[in-house]
Scaffold this active site. Sequence first.
Site, mmCIF file in Angstrom:
data_model
loop_
_atom_site.group_PDB
_atom_site.id
_atom_site.type_symbol
_atom_site.label_atom_id
_atom_site.label_comp_id
_atom_site.label_asym_id
_atom_site.label_seq_id
_atom_site.Cartn_x
_atom_site.Cartn_y
_atom_site.Cartn_z
ATOM 1 C CE1 TYR A 127 -3.435 2.655 0.637
ATOM 2 C CE2 TYR A 127 -3.212 2.953 2.903
ATOM 3 C CZ TYR A 127 -3.631 3.067 1.604
ATOM 4 O OH TYR A 127 -4.674 4.321 1.585
ATOM 5 N NE ARG A 132 -1.200 5.780 1.221
ATOM 6 C CZ ARG A 132 -0.521 5.275 2.287
ATOM 7 N NH1 ARG A 132 0.392 4.417 1.638
ATOM 8 N NH2 ARG A 132 -0.599 6.169 3.154
ATOM 9 C CG ASP A 133 -7.267 7.919 0.812
ATOM 10 O OD1 ASP A 133 -8.207 7.532 -0.072
ATOM 11 O OD2 ASP A 133 -7.148 7.880 1.862
ATOM 12 C CB SER A 139 -4.494 6.765 4.281
ATOM 13 O OG SER A 139 -5.179 6.174 5.560
ATOM 14 C CG ASP A 179 -9.544 2.629 -1.043
ATOM 15 O OD1 ASP A 179 -10.642 1.460 -0.592
ATOM 16 O OD2 ASP A 179 -10.217 2.755 0.306
ATOM 17 C CG ASP A 357 -10.853 3.650 10.576
ATOM 18 O OD1 ASP A 357 -10.692 3.078 10.202
ATOM 19 O OD2 ASP A 357 -12.463 3.253 11.063
#
Length: 392
Positions: A127, A132-133, A139, A179, A357
Amino acid sequence: MRAAALLLATTAAAAVSATPYGGPVSRRSGTSSEAPVIKRQSGPNPFEGRKLFANPEWSRKLDVTHRAFVARGDTENANKVRAIQQIGTFVWVSNIASLRNIDNAIAAARVKKWTTGKDQIVGLVLYNLPNRDCSAGESAGELIGREGLERYKTEYIAPYARKVRAARDLSFAIVLEPDSLANLVTNLGVEACAEAAPLYEEGIAHAISSLQFDNVHLYLDAAHGGWLGWDDNLAPSAEIFAKVVAKAGNNAKIRGFSTNVSNYNPYSATVRENFTEWSNSWDEDHYAQSLAPHLEEAGLPTRFIIDQGRVALPGAREEWGEWCNVAPAGFGIKPGTPVNNTLVDSIVWVKPGGESDGECGLEGAPRAGQWFDEYVQQLVENAHESIVPIKS
């Protein structure tokens, strides 16, 4: 990591639209008349006959939870924590610095194999894509753009591959980039995701091609039923998965797909929530069954691992898009517990409960990634019946 934050804001009534909970699906020209050559990882289920590695680093953090129950005289839940500490979970490798997590897991798994005589399968999460995201940023990672992609290949994927290849006495189940590809199915209308698309495709294809070892079993992340499980999203999802696997090269192969990573959907819903009314993927069991025919048509394997590390209790969410420290919730089905879906290699805990989270969902929640023991205590109290307390 919850990229679904932005795209899952619609009300349940809006589920009648063509692509609810995901924005407009990117329409492509369809399957080419010359389908890509994709090889599937054949052979027996890699989880059969092996114990999913129980991460001692996560287990030690649960000592805090155990002491909290002991302090208030709650023996049953204290003993339940002891059982949970022995359950196998996945180890996250979320940046270049955390590559050492692989070394630690290998060393601990070898000790466990030697002391118990049981073959170990080590669960890892890969990951660290650049950008990313892209649709949420909760994150966001350390790598950006084309320069980040080159670092991803040389400083992250290359050592990752060397480490798992060298540990031929162990088996690995690796979840690839939670994701990421789901964003390319539903969120190309988001500028950051449109910019990230070529980076995601090339990065994941490179990871697949770099990890073609006999002791490694690859599971490409397929989000969850509340995101990609809607009828209009299933075929486009299979299409982008096939495109990326094909980009890895004609000899590339994956074992299957991971679902529900870091989310809260049950494997099998005891109560059908109002917000699932218009979906045939109202739980992860049905999502796997809904997606499988499209994967098969695209030449992809129809094998799944399903994350049940945290599961929302019925009524905990008003919308499927609620993803942050959902309460009440509990630890889900114990990994390895048999289920009634022959497409499922194993129930797993990819995201074991403990880390927050983010500063959302519950008052007093710490920043993303920080230990949230009050929440863990809730997960223990509401744990699935397959988790049997062990007396200290």
